[in-house]
Design an enzyme around this catalytic site. Sequence first.
Site, PDB file in Angstrom:
ATOM      1  N   ILE A  64       1.093  -1.262  -0.071  1.00  0.00           N
ATOM      2  CA  ILE A  64       0.010  -0.109  -0.007  1.00  0.00           C
ATOM      3  C   ILE A  64       0.879   1.101  -0.028  1.00  0.00           C
ATOM      4  CG2 ILE A  64      -2.125   1.093   1.127  1.00  0.00           C
ATOM      5  CD1 ILE A  64      -2.549  -1.376   2.653  1.00  0.00           C
ATOM      6  N   PRO A  65       1.588   1.534  -1.149  1.00  0.00           N
ATOM      7  CA  PRO A  65       2.475   2.895  -1.195  1.00  0.00           C
ATOM      8  C   PRO A  65       1.246   3.952  -1.047  1.00  0.00           C
ATOM      9  CG  PRO A  65       2.511   1.352  -3.342  1.00  0.00           C
ATOM     10  CD  PRO A  65       1.716   0.824  -2.319  1.00  0.00           C
ATOM     11  N   HIS A  66       2.042   4.855  -0.344  1.00  0.00           N
ATOM     12  CA  HIS A  66       1.160   6.030  -0.009  1.00  0.00           C
ATOM     13  C   HIS A  66       2.123   7.350  -0.033  1.00  0.00           C
ATOM     14  CE1 HIS A  66       1.778   4.316   3.733  1.00  0.00           C
ATOM     15  NE2 HIS A  66       1.725   5.559   4.301  1.00  0.00           N
ATOM     16  N   GLY A  67       1.438   8.465   0.100  1.00  0.00           N
ATOM     17  CA  GLY A  67       2.200   9.732   0.061  1.00  0.00           C
ATOM     18  C   GLY A  67       1.369  11.029   0.131  1.00  0.00           C
ATOM     19  N   LEU A 102      -2.139   5.124  -2.665  1.00  0.00           N
ATOM     20  CA  LEU A 102      -3.168   6.293  -2.177  1.00  0.00           C
ATOM     21  C   LEU A 102      -2.260   7.660  -2.165  1.00  0.00           C
ATOM     22  CD1 LEU A 102      -5.633   7.356  -0.862  1.00  0.00           C
ATOM     23  CD2 LEU A 102      -4.659   6.725   1.271  1.00  0.00           C
TER      24      LEU A 102
END
Length: 148
Positions: A64-67, A102
């Site tokens: 779940i990569p996010h930033g 996300l």
Amino acid sequence: MQITDFIEPQRIHIGVKATSKKQILEVLARNSSLETGLAERTIFDVLIERERLGTTGVGRRIAIPHGRIARLKALHGIFLQLDKPVAFDSIDDEPVDLIFLLLAPKGAGAEHLKALSKISRLLSESDRCERLRKSETKEKVFEILKER
């Protein structure tokens, strides 16, 4: 908060070919750039910086990569189903084949956390993940993601 608040069928990609974590992040940045109008490099740099803090490979073949990005106007999600699992430095050392990106506006503190929580809950269900892995159309994946 509903999953449809930040993902739509056109942001779902099935059978994506990738051979490395970097390549996965590049695919996510490229697709997000096309959808948001933000520079691909800006998105990629945010994702790489987040990975330096600790892996977003949460285990069970899921990442779940996010930033957060200052010029982003709303939550933005992309879902990838890979054609083959890829090493992602996951917490359980297993390769990933389901990736849910996300991106959130810089000031979206609680909203960002609620969306991450929603994604985590959805992908914590083994049966749902197996159905996502077997799905052959983005419409089917979207329906599975929308299930309560």
